[in-house]
Design an enzyme around this catalytic site. Structure first.
Site, PDB file in Angstrom:
ATOM      1  N   ARG A  66       3.432  36.804   3.053  1.00  0.00           N
ATOM      2  CA  ARG A  66       3.923  35.763   3.972  1.00  0.00           C
ATOM      3  C   ARG A  66       3.338  34.392   3.640  1.00  0.00           C
ATOM      4  O   ARG A  66       3.972  33.362   3.875  1.00  0.00           O
ATOM      5  CB  ARG A  66       3.612  36.149   5.430  1.00  0.00           C
ATOM      6  CG  ARG A  66       4.326  35.285   6.492  1.00  0.00           C
ATOM      7  CD  ARG A  66       4.206  35.921   7.875  1.00  0.00           C
ATOM      8  NE  ARG A  66       4.988  35.248   8.902  1.00  0.00           N
ATOM      9  CZ  ARG A  66       4.486  34.388   9.794  1.00  0.00           C
ATOM     10  NH1 ARG A  66       3.205  34.117   9.795  1.00  0.00           N
ATOM     11  NH2 ARG A  66       5.258  33.819  10.700  1.00  0.00           N
ATOM     12  N   ILE A  92       9.335  29.650  10.704  1.00  0.00           N
ATOM     13  CA  ILE A  92       9.356  31.035  10.221  1.00  0.00           C
ATOM     14  C   ILE A  92       8.989  31.852  11.462  1.00  0.00           C
ATOM     15  O   ILE A  92       8.049  31.509  12.183  1.00  0.00           O
ATOM     16  CB  ILE A  92       8.366  31.239   9.044  1.00  0.00           C
ATOM     17  CG1 ILE A  92       8.312  32.696   8.574  1.00  0.00           C
ATOM     18  CG2 ILE A  92       6.965  30.776   9.369  1.00  0.00           C
ATOM     19  CD1 ILE A  92       7.463  32.888   7.282  1.00  0.00           C
ATOM     20  N   SER A  93       9.759  32.926  11.731  1.00  0.00           N
ATOM     21  CA  SER A  93       9.570  33.671  12.981  1.00  0.00           C
ATOM     22  C   SER A  93       8.215  34.355  13.033  1.00  0.00           C
ATOM     23  O   SER A  93       7.584  34.625  12.008  1.00  0.00           O
ATOM     24  CB  SER A  93      10.668  34.733  13.128  1.00  0.00           C
ATOM     25  OG  SER A  93      11.934  34.165  12.987  1.00  0.00           O
ATOM     26  N   GLN A  94       7.825  34.685  14.269  1.00  0.00           N
ATOM     27  CA  GLN A  94       6.595  35.454  14.508  1.00  0.00           C
ATOM     28  C   GLN A  94       6.741  36.821  13.811  1.00  0.00           C
ATOM     29  O   GLN A  94       7.791  37.454  13.905  1.00  0.00           O
ATOM     30  CB  GLN A  94       6.490  35.636  16.020  1.00  0.00           C
ATOM     31  CG  GLN A  94       5.338  36.448  16.500  1.00  0.00           C
ATOM     32  CD  GLN A  94       5.467  36.755  17.995  1.00  0.00           C
ATOM     33  OE1 GLN A  94       6.421  36.324  18.641  1.00  0.00           O
ATOM     34  NE2 GLN A  94       4.522  37.490  18.501  1.00  0.00           N
ATOM     35  N   PRO A  95       5.700  37.293  13.125  1.00  0.00           N
ATOM     36  CA  PRO A  95       5.813  38.578  12.422  1.00  0.00           C
ATOM     37  C   PRO A  95       6.286  39.734  13.314  1.00  0.00           C
ATOM     38  O   PRO A  95       7.076  40.569  12.873  1.00  0.00           O
ATOM     39  CB  PRO A  95       4.391  38.826  11.911  1.00  0.00           C
ATOM     40  CG  PRO A  95       3.837  37.449  11.720  1.00  0.00           C
ATOM     41  CD  PRO A  95       4.431  36.613  12.813  1.00  0.00           C
TER      42      PRO A  95
END
Ligand code: SAH
Length: 243
Positions: A66, A92-95
Site C-alpha cells: 500500500r 485511497i479508501s480505508q483498508p
C-alpha cells in the site's frame, strides 16, 4: 588519514542501501500488523455478513504494498487503517473498507471484474491478486495516468485501466462477474446493472456527499432478478461525471 572521495561515496551507498532494507522490513511488519488489526476489527463488526473476512482477502492485504500507492509524504501512514489523500481532492479508501468490498463480491480466480474509480490503483491491485482480470475506470486524467504507470511498474499484468466516466461501465469487456464502485453515486447506475452477469455481485456506496451513504450489495440472480442489501454506513468521495 582523511577519507578519499571514492571511499566516502562507497560508505554513502552502503548506508543508503542499509536504510532502504530497514525501511522495507518496517513496511513488511506494519502490513502484518494491519492484517491482524483488520481481522480483529471484522470480528467486532456486527454488519459483516458471515462474521469474518475471507482469509484469502486478508492474505492479499498482507501482500499488496500500500505504501507504493500513496504520495511519498504519506508513506509512514500507509498501513494505518484509515483513508489517505492521493491528490485532486480524492482519497485511497480505508483498508478495512477495501477488504470488506473485496470480501462482499466473493472474488474467484476465473472472475472478470470491473472497478469504477481507479484512484491510486490499490483496490484494483487487491482484486487482481484474486481474479483473472480487472478493468478499472478513472475520470480524473492525472490520477488515471499515474495509476496506470504505477500498476505497470509494480508488475500487475491483469489490470487494464482507462480514462472515462465509469457510470456507463465498460460495455466491450462485460458482462462482469463482479463490479466494485469506489465513489458514492446518487443512484445505482442502470448501465452497471445491465453489465453485471447473472449470478454476479456489485458493491456500491449510494448517497449524497453530505449525507450518510449506504454500502449496497447488489446481486443479480440467475433468473436476472435484482436483490439489494444494505451492508453498512460509509463515506466516499462522490461519483462525478456528466451522466
Ligand atoms: N479505488 C481507489 C479509491 C478511489 S476514490 C483506490 O483504491 O485508491 C474514488 C475515485 O473515483 C476517485 O479517484 C475519483 O476521481 C473517481 N471517480 C469519481 N467519479 C467517477 C466516475 N464517474 N468514473 C470513474 N471514476 C470516478
Amino acid at each position: 588519514m582523511p577519507l578519499n572521495r571514492s571511499c566516502y561515496m562507497v560508505i554513502c551507498v552502503v548506508l543508503l542501501a542499509a536504510s532502504a532494507v530497514a525501511q522495507e522490513a518496517t513496511f513488511t511488519e506494519n502490513r502484518a500488523a494491519l492484517v491482524r488489526e483488520l481481522r480483529a476489527y471484522a470480528e467486532r463488526d456486527s454488519t459483516l455478513p458471515g462474521g469474518a473476512l475471507d482469509s484469502r482477502v486478508l492474505e492479499v492485504l498482507g501482500e499488496v504494498r500500500r505504501h507504493e500507492f500513496v504520495p511519498d509524504g504519506q508513506r509512514a501512514q500507509a498501513y494505518k487503517n484509515h483513508p489517505l489523500p492521493i491528490g485532486h481532492g480524492q482519497t485511497i479508501s480505508q483498508p478495512y473498507i477495501v477488504a470488506l468490498m473485496t470480501d462482499l463480491v466473493k472474488a474467484e480466480p476465473e472472475h472478470v471484474v470491473l472497478e469504477v474509480g481507479t484512484g491510486s490503483g490499490y483496490q484494483a491491485a487487491v482484486l487482481a491478486k484474486l481474479v483473472k482480470q480487472v478493468y478499472s475506470i478513472e475520470i480524473i486524467e492525472p490520477l488515471a495516468q499515474e495509476a496506470a504507470e504505477r500498476l505497470e511498474r509494480l508488475g500487475y499484468e491483469n489490470i487494464e485501466t482507462k480514462l472515462g466516466d465509469g457510470y456507463f461501465g465498460w460495455q466491450e469487456h462485460g458482462p462482469f462477474d463482479a463490479i466494485v464502485v469506489t465513489a458514492a453515486a446518487s443512484h445505482v447506475p442502470p448501465p452497471l446493472i445491465q453489465q453485471l452477469k447473472p449470478g454476479g455481485r456489485m458493491v456500491i456506496p449510494v448517497g449524497g456527499r453530505f449525507q450518510i451513504q449506504s454500502l449496497l450489495l447488489i446481486e443479480k440472480t440467475l433468473e436476472e432478478e435484482i436483490v439489494t442489501r444494505q451492508i453498512t454506513a460509509v463515506r466516499f468521495v462522490p461519483l462525478t461525471g456528466g451522466h
